[in-house]
Write a protein that holds these residues in place. Structure first.
Motif, PDB file in Angstrom:
ATOM      1  N   ALA A  15       0.841  -1.194   0.063  1.00  0.00           N
ATOM      2  CA  ALA A  15      -0.010  -0.090   0.086  1.00  0.00           C
ATOM      3  C   ALA A  15       0.799   1.124  -0.069  1.00  0.00           C
ATOM      4  N   ALA A  16       1.941   1.196   0.706  1.00  0.00           N
ATOM      5  CA  ALA A  16       2.733   2.514   0.805  1.00  0.00           C
ATOM      6  C   ALA A  16       3.691   2.736  -0.741  1.00  0.00           C
ATOM      7  N   SER A  17       3.757   1.408  -1.186  1.00  0.00           N
ATOM      8  CA  SER A  17       4.461   1.657  -2.364  1.00  0.00           C
ATOM      9  C   SER A  17       3.546   2.069  -3.620  1.00  0.00           C
ATOM     10  N   ILE A  18       2.141   1.620  -3.540  1.00  0.00           N
ATOM     11  CA  ILE A  18       1.221   2.157  -4.446  1.00  0.00           C
ATOM     12  C   ILE A  18       1.137   3.636  -4.170  1.00  0.00           C
ATOM     13  N   ALA A  19       1.067   3.890  -2.973  1.00  0.00           N
ATOM     14  CA  ALA A  19       0.820   5.628  -2.901  1.00  0.00           C
ATOM     15  C   ALA A  19       2.016   6.384  -3.198  1.00  0.00           C
ATOM     16  N   TRP A  20       3.088   5.888  -3.093  1.00  0.00           N
ATOM     17  CA  TRP A  20       4.249   6.604  -3.526  1.00  0.00           C
ATOM     18  C   TRP A  20       4.289   6.548  -5.088  1.00  0.00           C
ATOM     19  N   TYR A  21       4.112   5.294  -5.747  1.00  0.00           N
ATOM     20  CA  TYR A  21       4.262   5.403  -7.168  1.00  0.00           C
ATOM     21  C   TYR A  21       3.063   6.153  -7.787  1.00  0.00           C
ATOM     22  N   THR A  22       1.784   6.165  -7.235  1.00  0.00           N
ATOM     23  CA  THR A  22       0.791   6.844  -7.952  1.00  0.00           C
ATOM     24  C   THR A  22       1.197   8.115  -7.689  1.00  0.00           C
ATOM     25  N   ALA A  23       1.882   8.995  -6.676  1.00  0.00           N
ATOM     26  CA  ALA A  23       2.148  10.209  -6.593  1.00  0.00           C
ATOM     27  C   ALA A  23       2.896  10.786  -7.629  1.00  0.00           C
ATOM     28  N   VAL A  24       3.678   9.753  -8.246  1.00  0.00           N
ATOM     29  CA  VAL A  24       4.716  10.573  -9.467  1.00  0.00           C
ATOM     30  C   VAL A  24       4.239   9.970 -10.581  1.00  0.00           C
ATOM     31  N   GLY A  56       9.678  -8.065   0.965  1.00  0.00           N
ATOM     32  CA  GLY A  56      11.043  -7.197   0.815  1.00  0.00           C
ATOM     33  C   GLY A  56      11.255  -6.258   1.960  1.00  0.00           C
ATOM     34  N   HIS A  57      12.188  -5.384   1.895  1.00  0.00           N
ATOM     35  CA  HIS A  57      12.454  -4.800   3.121  1.00  0.00           C
ATOM     36  C   HIS A  57      12.916  -3.551   2.340  1.00  0.00           C
ATOM     37  N   ALA A  58      12.693  -2.334   3.079  1.00  0.00           N
ATOM     38  CA  ALA A  58      13.263  -0.837   2.815  1.00  0.00           C
ATOM     39  C   ALA A  58      14.872  -0.823   2.782  1.00  0.00           C
ATOM     40  N   ALA A  59      15.563  -0.151   2.295  1.00  0.00           N
ATOM     41  CA  ALA A  59      17.120   0.133   2.566  1.00  0.00           C
ATOM     42  C   ALA A  59      17.472   1.319   2.664  1.00  0.00           C
ATOM     43  N   THR A  60      18.609   1.666   3.289  1.00  0.00           N
ATOM     44  CA  THR A  60      19.075   3.047   3.547  1.00  0.00           C
ATOM     45  C   THR A  60      20.503   3.086   2.575  1.00  0.00           C
ATOM     46  N   ALA A  61      20.887   2.127   2.043  1.00  0.00           N
ATOM     47  CA  ALA A  61      22.107   1.792   1.360  1.00  0.00           C
ATOM     48  C   ALA A  61      22.061   2.792   0.433  1.00  0.00           C
ATOM     49  N   ALA A  62      23.326   3.491  -0.132  1.00  0.00           N
ATOM     50  CA  ALA A  62      23.239   4.269  -1.093  1.00  0.00           C
ATOM     51  C   ALA A  62      22.353   3.726  -2.634  1.00  0.00           C
ATOM     52  N   ARG A  63      22.551   2.329  -2.887  1.00  0.00           N
ATOM     53  CA  ARG A  63      21.859   2.016  -3.950  1.00  0.00           C
ATOM     54  C   ARG A  63      21.377   0.488  -3.636  1.00  0.00           C
ATOM     55  N   ASN A 107      10.033   4.879  -1.737  1.00  0.00           N
ATOM     56  CA  ASN A 107       9.855   4.863  -0.326  1.00  0.00           C
ATOM     57  C   ASN A 107      10.649   3.508   0.149  1.00  0.00           C
ATOM     58  N   ASN A 108      11.194   2.645  -0.486  1.00  0.00           N
ATOM     59  CA  ASN A 108      11.786   1.610  -0.378  1.00  0.00           C
ATOM     60  C   ASN A 108      13.455   1.724  -0.540  1.00  0.00           C
ATOM     61  N   GLY A 109      13.730   2.871  -0.989  1.00  0.00           N
ATOM     62  CA  GLY A 109      15.045   3.141  -1.407  1.00  0.00           C
ATOM     63  C   GLY A 109      15.539   2.706  -2.641  1.00  0.00           C
ATOM     64  N   PHE A 110      14.741   2.114  -3.764  1.00  0.00           N
ATOM     65  CA  PHE A 110      14.840   2.103  -5.203  1.00  0.00           C
ATOM     66  C   PHE A 110      15.103   3.156  -6.005  1.00  0.00           C
ATOM     67  N   TRP A 111      16.188   3.499  -6.884  1.00  0.00           N
ATOM     68  CA  TRP A 111      16.319   4.371  -7.630  1.00  0.00           C
ATOM     69  C   TRP A 111      15.352   4.298  -8.741  1.00  0.00           C
ATOM     70  N   LEU A 112      14.617   5.199  -8.935  1.00  0.00           N
ATOM     71  CA  LEU A 112      13.611   5.627 -10.229  1.00  0.00           C
ATOM     72  C   LEU A 112      14.284   6.810 -11.007  1.00  0.00           C
ATOM     73  N   THR A 113      14.757   6.601 -12.172  1.00  0.00           N
ATOM     74  CA  THR A 113      15.114   7.616 -13.179  1.00  0.00           C
ATOM     75  C   THR A 113      14.416   7.831 -14.423  1.00  0.00           C
ATOM     76  N   PHE A 114      13.996   8.924 -14.424  1.00  0.00           N
ATOM     77  CA  PHE A 114      13.242   9.412 -15.658  1.00  0.00           C
ATOM     78  C   PHE A 114      13.832  10.298 -16.711  1.00  0.00           C
TER      79      PHE A 114
END
Length: 120
Positions: A15-24, A56-63, A107-114
């Protein structure tokens, strides 16, 4: 039918991922719920697709181990229209490989490039 590739990302909260992705700008194309909990979702952005699976899990790693790259038109206008408070990793910039792009961390630390192809 043309073969397609749809990445599936493991996340802790669909649900949190859906909220983040629909916001963009993504749209929800399908979900699966079991015992009142979202377990899976399919989201689309233009012709692109991404699936989310619980576990899965969220991450704070650089990538993370996976990034998502969306080829779009009007990258500067898209960036200007983003909702406030997003984690912008890189603002719009030109690359050596002929793209103008910006990078967000979801919100999970994945990079999303446009990215948008530069005129040649």
């Amino acid at each position: 039918m043309m073969p397609t590739l749809t990445p599936m990302l493991q996340v802790p909260d669909i649900a949190a991922s859906i909220a983040w992705y629909t916001a963009v700008g993504f749209e929800v194309l399908g979900t699966n719920e079991e015992d009142g909990e979202l377990k899976w979702a399919l989201l689309g952005y233009g012709e692109g697709r991404v699936m989310f699976n619980i576990g899965g899990h969220a991450a704070t790693a650089a990538r993370r181990d996976a990034d998502l790259y969306l080829e779009v038109e009007g990258v500067d206008a898209l960036f200007a229209a983003l909702p406030p408070g997003l984690d912008v990793f890189e603002a719009p910039h030109d690359t050596f490989y002929g793209m103008r792009e910006f990078i967000l961390r979801d919100n999970n630390g994945f990079w999303l490039t446009f990215g948008e192809r530069l005129a040649r």
